[in-house]
Write a protein that holds these residues in place. Structure first.
Motif, mmCIF file in Angstrom:
data_model
loop_
_atom_site.group_PDB
_atom_site.id
_atom_site.type_symbol
_atom_site.label_atom_id
_atom_site.label_comp_id
_atom_site.label_asym_id
_atom_site.label_seq_id
_atom_site.Cartn_x
_atom_site.Cartn_y
_atom_site.Cartn_z
ATOM 1 N N GLU A 117 0.863 -1.180 0.000
ATOM 2 C CA GLU A 117 0.000 0.000 0.000
ATOM 3 C C GLU A 117 0.898 1.228 0.000
ATOM 4 O OE1 GLU A 117 -3.659 0.276 2.665
ATOM 5 O OE2 GLU A 117 -2.772 -1.605 3.374
ATOM 6 N N HIS A 118 0.563 2.192 -0.839
ATOM 7 C CA HIS A 118 1.344 3.423 -0.901
ATOM 8 C C HIS A 118 0.731 4.508 -0.017
ATOM 9 C CE1 HIS A 118 4.338 2.523 -3.864
ATOM 10 N NE2 HIS A 118 3.468 2.201 -4.798
ATOM 11 N N GLU A 119 1.588 5.443 0.394
ATOM 12 C CA GLU A 119 1.086 6.711 0.890
ATOM 13 C C GLU A 119 0.375 7.417 -0.262
ATOM 14 O OE1 GLU A 119 4.462 8.830 2.365
ATOM 15 O OE2 GLU A 119 4.667 7.552 4.153
ATOM 16 N N ALA A 120 -0.549 8.320 0.076
ATOM 17 C CA ALA A 120 -1.358 8.969 -0.958
ATOM 18 C C ALA A 120 -0.481 9.739 -1.943
ATOM 19 C CB ALA A 120 -2.373 9.905 -0.316
ATOM 20 N N VAL A 121 -0.734 9.513 -3.245
ATOM 21 C CA VAL A 121 0.083 10.129 -4.285
ATOM 22 C C VAL A 121 -0.646 10.039 -5.620
ATOM 23 C CG1 VAL A 121 1.275 7.966 -4.857
ATOM 24 C CG2 VAL A 121 2.421 10.142 -5.306
ATOM 25 N N TYR A 122 -0.403 11.025 -6.492
ATOM 26 C CA TYR A 122 -0.813 10.923 -7.886
ATOM 27 C C TYR A 122 0.399 10.501 -8.710
ATOM 28 C CZ TYR A 122 -5.099 13.561 -6.900
ATOM 29 O OH TYR A 122 -6.312 13.975 -6.418
ATOM 30 N N THR A 123 0.194 9.570 -9.645
ATOM 31 C CA THR A 123 1.254 9.219 -10.586
ATOM 32 C C THR A 123 0.692 9.342 -12.002
ATOM 33 O OG1 THR A 123 0.798 6.827 -10.728
ATOM 34 C CG2 THR A 123 2.212 7.593 -8.914
ATOM 35 N N ALA A 124 1.533 9.840 -12.894
ATOM 36 C CA ALA A 124 1.103 10.086 -14.270
ATOM 37 C C ALA A 124 1.943 9.263 -15.226
ATOM 38 C CB ALA A 124 1.227 11.567 -14.607
ATOM 39 N N GLY A 125 1.268 8.417 -16.002
ATOM 40 C CA GLY A 125 1.937 7.654 -17.034
ATOM 41 C C GLY A 125 2.250 8.519 -18.242
ATOM 42 N N LYS A 126 2.921 7.919 -19.215
ATOM 43 C CA LYS A 126 3.452 8.672 -20.349
ATOM 44 C C LYS A 126 2.374 9.287 -21.238
ATOM 45 C CE LYS A 126 5.984 5.114 -21.476
ATOM 46 N NZ LYS A 126 6.931 4.215 -22.185
ATOM 47 N N ARG A 127 1.139 8.783 -21.165
ATOM 48 C CA ARG A 127 0.077 9.297 -22.040
ATOM 49 C C ARG A 127 -0.791 10.349 -21.357
ATOM 50 N NH1 ARG A 127 -3.478 5.119 -22.965
ATOM 51 N NH2 ARG A 127 -4.479 6.355 -24.586
ATOM 52 N N THR A 128 -0.422 10.764 -20.150
ATOM 53 C CA THR A 128 -1.221 11.746 -19.420
ATOM 54 C C THR A 128 -1.208 13.097 -20.135
ATOM 55 O OG1 THR A 128 -0.717 10.660 -17.319
ATOM 56 C CG2 THR A 128 -1.522 12.922 -17.211
ATOM 57 N N GLU A 129 -2.389 13.689 -20.284
ATOM 58 C CA GLU A 129 -2.513 15.011 -20.898
ATOM 59 C C GLU A 129 -2.685 16.073 -19.817
ATOM 60 O OE1 GLU A 129 -5.410 15.072 -24.018
ATOM 61 O OE2 GLU A 129 -4.799 13.110 -24.802
ATOM 62 N N ALA A 130 -2.359 17.300 -20.175
ATOM 63 C CA ALA A 130 -2.332 18.390 -19.196
ATOM 64 C C ALA A 130 -3.670 18.572 -18.491
ATOM 65 C CB ALA A 130 -1.899 19.691 -19.873
ATOM 66 N N HIS A 131 -4.771 18.479 -19.233
ATOM 67 C CA HIS A 131 -6.085 18.749 -18.632
ATOM 68 C C HIS A 131 -6.526 17.639 -17.676
ATOM 69 C CE1 HIS A 131 -7.336 16.034 -21.896
ATOM 70 N NE2 HIS A 131 -8.438 15.817 -21.185
ATOM 71 N N GLU A 132 -5.832 16.497 -17.670
ATOM 72 C CA GLU A 132 -6.205 15.382 -16.789
ATOM 73 C C GLU A 132 -5.574 15.498 -15.416
ATOM 74 O OE1 GLU A 132 -6.445 12.303 -20.596
ATOM 75 O OE2 GLU A 132 -4.764 12.190 -19.192
ATOM 76 N N ARG A 133 -4.619 16.410 -15.268
ATOM 77 C CA ARG A 133 -3.903 16.565 -14.008
ATOM 78 C C ARG A 133 -4.738 17.368 -13.003
ATOM 79 N NH1 ARG A 133 1.858 15.822 -14.327
ATOM 80 N NH2 ARG A 133 2.398 14.913 -16.359
ATOM 81 N N PRO A 134 -4.386 17.273 -11.694
ATOM 82 C CA PRO A 134 -5.134 18.045 -10.700
ATOM 83 C C PRO A 134 -5.030 19.544 -10.962
ATOM 84 C CG PRO A 134 -3.304 16.824 -9.681
ATOM 85 C CD PRO A 134 -3.343 16.450 -11.113
ATOM 86 N N ARG A 135 -6.123 20.237 -10.706
ATOM 87 C CA ARG A 135 -6.171 21.663 -10.982
ATOM 88 C C ARG A 135 -5.846 22.510 -9.759
ATOM 89 N NH1 ARG A 135 -9.905 19.004 -13.906
ATOM 90 N NH2 ARG A 135 -11.442 19.011 -12.213
ATOM 91 N N ASP A 136 -5.545 21.846 -8.630
ATOM 92 C CA ASP A 136 -5.292 22.599 -7.392
ATOM 93 C C ASP A 136 -3.809 22.656 -7.034
ATOM 94 O OD1 ASP A 136 -4.791 20.002 -6.675
ATOM 95 O OD2 ASP A 136 -6.243 19.933 -5.033
ATOM 96 N N GLY A 137 -2.946 22.244 -7.964
ATOM 97 C CA GLY A 137 -1.520 22.303 -7.692
ATOM 98 C C GLY A 137 -0.968 21.111 -6.936
ATOM 99 N N THR A 138 -1.794 20.080 -6.688
ATOM 100 C CA THR A 138 -1.323 18.881 -5.989
ATOM 101 C C THR A 138 -0.170 18.249 -6.770
ATOM 102 O OG1 THR A 138 -3.542 18.457 -5.148
ATOM 103 C CG2 THR A 138 -1.988 16.618 -5.103
#
Length: 214
Positions: free
Chosen positions: A45-66
């Motif tokens: 189990e991981h600590e809370a985190v966002y991870t982005a694979g190579k196909r992630t687009e800009a608009h899919e990322r968090p909008r709050d600066g996380t």
């Protein structure tokens, strides 16, 4: 008898920071590539985190600066955290390499794992992971994102067990906007933790990969 090692790197309350888990993957991967250890399934189990694979687009990322950790797997952005069982099968693939077949096989394994916990999961054509029918739309209960380097896999799957879903609210999980996300606990109405599911994953993997040579 299974022909791979299992490493339980940390389940609640012992959560693994994503960077530590990624470093562990790389060390094991190097050993498997070198023939110094057998195929290895890492569960944690991981600590809370966002991870982005190579196909992630800009608009899919968090909008709050996380903060987001960009990783070298396929797929797009997702959330990991407490209550979610993450598995990294670091396995040598047979030649010729068939990465899509590896993903489909993982999906079938996870469907069997979910069935043991009272869920009817299924595959969706054109979309990775394992899905269930929700009230209004399909919901993803297990995500998959992999990488293959020197014939050996990295990264893997994440099963939502009893985690909160708030972390998915600030992103477009896996780049899919027209579907939801759920957990085993929410779908079945009973608490099912990663520790409850880990043993099932080990058993089903042992059955599925019993014929894989070390």
């Amino acid at each position: 008898m299974s022909v791979f090692d299992v490493v339980q790197a940390g389940l609640a309350p012992h959560l693994v920071p994503y960077g530590e888990g990624w470093a562990l993957q790389r060390r094991i991967h190097a050993d498997v590539v070198a023939g110094e250890r057998p195929d290895t399934l890492v569960l944690l189990e991981h600590e809370a985190v966002y991870t982005a694979g190579k196909r992630t687009e800009a608009h899919e990322r968090p909008r709050d600066g996380t903060p987001v950790i960009d990783v070298d797997r396929g797929g797009r952005i997702t959330w990991h955290g407490p209550g979610q069982l993450v598995g990294y099968p670091i396995f040598r693939l047979p030649e010729p390499l068939a990465v899509v077949d590896h993903v489909r096989r993982l999906e079938r394994v996870l469907i069997e794992v979910l069935a043991a916990h009272g869920m009817d999961g299924y595959q969706v054509e054109g979309r990775s992971g394992v899905w269930v029918r929700g009230v209004r739309h399909e919901e993803k209960v297990a995500a998959i994102g992999v990488r293959v380097a020197q014939g050996v896999t990295m990264h893997g799957f994440a099963i939502n067990c009893d985690n909160v879903l708030d972390g998915f609210g600030g992103i477009i999980p896996c780049g899919i906007a027209d579907a939801g996300v759920t957990t085993i606990s929410a779908h079945t109405g009973r608490i099912v933790s990663p520790a409850d599911v880990a043993g099932t994953v080990e058993r089903v993997f042992a059955d599925e990969y019993a014929e894989v040579s070390a």
